[in-house]
Design a protein around this motif. Structure first.
Motif, PDB file in Angstrom:
ATOM      1  N   GLY A   1      15.451 -30.660  15.984  1.00  7.10           N
ATOM      2  CA  GLY A   1      14.566 -31.088  14.914  1.00  7.10           C
ATOM      3  C   GLY A   1      14.189 -29.932  14.002  1.00  7.10           C
ATOM      4  O   GLY A   1      14.645 -28.791  14.184  1.00  7.10           O
ATOM      5  N   PRO A   2      13.332 -30.159  13.000  1.00 13.74           N
ATOM      6  CA  PRO A   2      12.962 -29.102  12.063  1.00 13.74           C
ATOM      7  C   PRO A   2      12.133 -28.012  12.723  1.00 13.74           C
ATOM      8  O   PRO A   2      11.250 -28.302  13.530  1.00 13.74           O
ATOM      9  N   ARG A   3      12.448 -26.769  12.389  1.00 11.89           N
ATOM     10  CA  ARG A   3      11.719 -25.624  12.918  1.00 11.89           C
ATOM     11  C   ARG A   3      11.406 -24.650  11.786  1.00 11.89           C
ATOM     12  O   ARG A   3      12.213 -24.456  10.867  1.00 11.89           O
ATOM     13  N   LEU A   4      10.228 -24.023  11.856  1.00  9.51           N
ATOM     14  CA  LEU A   4       9.883 -22.980  10.886  1.00  9.51           C
ATOM     15  C   LEU A   4      10.850 -21.814  11.024  1.00  9.51           C
ATOM     16  O   LEU A   4      11.303 -21.489  12.125  1.00  9.51           O
ATOM     17  N   VAL A   5      11.148 -21.180   9.897  1.00 12.51           N
ATOM     18  CA  VAL A   5      11.973 -19.978   9.893  1.00 12.51           C
ATOM     19  C   VAL A   5      11.045 -18.767   9.875  1.00 12.51           C
ATOM     20  O   VAL A   5      10.156 -18.665   9.025  1.00 12.51           O
TER      21      VAL A   5
ATOM     22  N   ASP B   1       5.942 -21.111  -8.715  1.00  9.36           N
ATOM     23  CA  ASP B   1       7.089 -20.613  -7.942  1.00  9.36           C
ATOM     24  C   ASP B   1       6.740 -19.379  -7.117  1.00  9.36           C
ATOM     25  O   ASP B   1       7.512 -18.993  -6.228  1.00  9.36           O
ATOM     26  N   ASN B   2       5.597 -18.778  -7.396  1.00 11.19           N
ATOM     27  CA  ASN B   2       5.155 -17.625  -6.604  1.00 11.19           C
ATOM     28  C   ASN B   2       4.023 -17.960  -5.634  1.00 11.19           C
ATOM     29  O   ASN B   2       3.468 -17.061  -5.009  1.00 11.19           O
ATOM     30  N   ILE B   3       3.683 -19.247  -5.515  1.00  8.93           N
ATOM     31  CA  ILE B   3       2.754 -19.648  -4.466  1.00  8.93           C
ATOM     32  C   ILE B   3       3.516 -19.594  -3.139  1.00  8.93           C
ATOM     33  O   ILE B   3       4.563 -20.219  -2.982  1.00  8.93           O
ATOM     34  N   ALA B   4       3.010 -18.802  -2.205  1.00 10.51           N
ATOM     35  CA  ALA B   4       3.720 -18.580  -0.942  1.00 10.51           C
ATOM     36  C   ALA B   4       3.882 -19.887  -0.170  1.00 10.51           C
ATOM     37  O   ALA B   4       2.983 -20.736  -0.151  1.00 10.51           O
ATOM     38  N   LEU B   5       5.047 -20.033   0.460  1.00  9.64           N
ATOM     39  CA  LEU B   5       5.317 -21.241   1.246  1.00  9.64           C
ATOM     40  C   LEU B   5       6.179 -20.908   2.456  1.00  9.64           C
ATOM     41  O   LEU B   5       6.755 -19.825   2.561  1.00  9.64           O
ATOM     42  N   ASP B   6       6.246 -21.861   3.360  1.00  9.94           N
ATOM     43  CA  ASP B   6       7.081 -21.718   4.539  1.00  9.94           C
ATOM     44  C   ASP B   6       8.467 -22.295   4.301  1.00  9.94           C
ATOM     45  O   ASP B   6       8.664 -23.171   3.453  1.00  9.94           O
ATOM     46  N   VAL B   7       9.416 -21.795   5.064  1.00  6.98           N
ATOM     47  CA  VAL B   7      10.789 -22.299   5.059  1.00  6.98           C
ATOM     48  C   VAL B   7      11.038 -22.976   6.397  1.00  6.98           C
ATOM     49  O   VAL B   7      10.605 -22.490   7.447  1.00  6.98           O
ATOM     50  N   VAL B   8      11.709 -24.105   6.361  1.00  8.11           N
ATOM     51  CA  VAL B   8      12.010 -24.841   7.579  1.00  8.11           C
ATOM     52  C   VAL B   8      13.508 -25.103   7.634  1.00  8.11           C
ATOM     53  O   VAL B   8      14.154 -25.267   6.601  1.00  8.11           O
ATOM     54  N   GLU B   9      14.071 -25.090   8.843  1.00  7.80           N
ATOM     55  CA  GLU B   9      15.499 -25.340   9.026  1.00  7.80           C
ATOM     56  C   GLU B   9      15.684 -26.454  10.048  1.00  7.80           C
ATOM     57  O   GLU B   9      14.988 -26.510  11.074  1.00  7.80           O
ATOM     58  N   GLU B  10      16.626 -27.344   9.755  1.00 12.78           N
ATOM     59  CA  GLU B  10      16.947 -28.401  10.704  1.00 12.78           C
ATOM     60  C   GLU B  10      17.785 -27.822  11.842  1.00 12.78           C
ATOM     61  O   GLU B  10      18.759 -27.103  11.611  1.00 12.78           O
TER      62      GLU B  10
ATOM     63  N   THR C   1       5.862 -16.028   9.688  1.00 13.15           N
ATOM     64  CA  THR C   1       6.378 -17.105   8.849  1.00 13.15           C
ATOM     65  C   THR C   1       6.629 -16.595   7.429  1.00 13.15           C
ATOM     66  O   THR C   1       6.038 -15.598   6.990  1.00 13.15           O
ATOM     67  N   TRP C   2       7.474 -17.299   6.695  1.00  9.63           N
ATOM     68  CA  TRP C   2       7.747 -16.908   5.322  1.00  9.63           C
ATOM     69  C   TRP C   2       6.480 -16.977   4.456  1.00  9.63           C
ATOM     70  O   TRP C   2       6.282 -16.139   3.576  1.00  9.63           O
TER      71      TRP C   2
END
Length: 333
Positions: free
Chosen positions: A138-142, A125-134, A2-3
């Motif tokens: 439905g929405p899925r993690l990238v 802005d540098n706290i790590a996070l996930d990216v999701v795509e529709e 995951t991102w």
């Protein structure tokens, strides 16, 4: 992976970017742009001190402190009486640089209790996070290959992240993307929970629910230039902050007062105008005119709405009101 996992390793792992590099060599923040940014925050610190009744100990905490440049510049201009009571603390995972004055405390995590002012300048802005795509399903993690940046969609996000997505960044059609800011909300609430009294200020690239970018904001920085956001540890990887979501998180953590504004409005209220000095000063005091002209140029960069002035400011207080000095001043005609 995951991102979020990739970002965490690339930025903060054993040989991560922020453990290895000097951030100031790769990108320019308000702290690097001018010491007048620190002077403005020094004025805010004095207001917080007064609101708290001039306590015997006043904390000044810089989260994501880099090489402590902001703390050093504030200490240089602080009133002697305030400076004597001041406990400056840099929160940074990188080793302590040798040039940092001994009186600045160096920690790799937030202090357990803070009474005073907390500054988080370009930290969230540098706290790590996930990216999701529709997707049609439905929405899925990238998922991302950390070596190349190549991506593919993966599993469904967690229920917690789906709740955050629905409230703060709803996706409308296949191909739309969001950056799941739940970890940033938790990070910000952890600051508020440690604030026994005083003010916490987050300054960052930001957006609100009404203006979320449809394809996200992931960006890389290296050697002063933007580069592809490849989480291999060779560059900074950043994404803009949903400050309105962080604001709500802080309110749930028990703040007394809140102000969500822009850097332009905040710094103008703290005395930075960018106004050129009168030309007659050049005849009466040539050196003074040059100094005033340089200060105006530095102010102009800090409050430029198309640059640093467009940053979001989230100010939240505990036990006091947000200082009235941050109230917006009328724009010049």
């Amino acid at each position: 992976m995951t991102w979020r996992t990739a970002m965490e390793r690339a930025l903060y792992g054993t040989d991560g970017f922020y453990r290895r590099e000097r951030p100031g060599e790769h990108f320019r923040t308000s702290v690097h742009a001018s010491p007048r940014f620190a002077a403005a925050l020094g004025r805010l610190l004095a207001e917080v001190d007064a609101a708290l009744g001039h306590p015997a100990r006043l904390d000044l905490v810089d989260v994501g402190a880099g090489r402590a440049e902001l703390l050093i510049n504030i200490l240089r201009t602080a009133d002697p009486g305030l400076a004597e009571r001041l406990v400056p603390t840099a929160v940074e995972i990188a080793p302590r640089p040798p040039e940092v004055p001994d009186r600045i405390r160096w920690r790799d995590e937030l202090p357990p209790e803070i009474t005073g002012l907390v500054i988080a300048n370009e930290w969230l802005d540098n706290i790590a996070l996930d990216v999701v795509e529709e997707t049609p399903a439905g929405p899925r993690l990238v998922l991302v290959d950390p070596a190349t940046g190549a991506e593919r969609t993966g599993p469904e996000p967690s229920p917690e992240d789906l709740d955050w997505l629905a409230r703060w960044w709803p996706l409308r059609e296949p191909g739309d993307r969001a950056e799941l800011g739940h970890p940033r909300c938790l990070a910000w609430s952890s600051v508020i929970e440690r604030l026994a009294g005083g003010l916490a200020v987050a300054v960052d690239y930001s957006h609100t629910r009404e203006s979320r970018p449809p394809y996200g904001t992931l960006t890389g920085y290296r050697d002063g230039a933007t580069v592809p956001a490849v989480p291999d540890g060779s560059c900074d990887v950043t994404a803009h902050v949903a400050l309105d979501a962080c604001c709500a998180s802080g309110e749930r953590a028990g703040v007394s007062d809140t102000l969500l504004t822009t850097q332009r409005d905040a710094l103008r209220s703290l005395g930075l105008s960018g106004t050129r000095p009168p030309i007659d000063l050049a005849h009466r005091d040539p050196r003074g005119y040059v100094r005033a002209l340089c200060a105006a140029g530095e102010d102009a960069e800090l409050i430029d709405p198309g640059g640093l002035g467009g940053f979001g400011w989230l100010a939240q207080s505990v036990g006091i009101s947000v200082p009235s000095i941050l109230s917006p001043v009328p724009s010049p005609v």
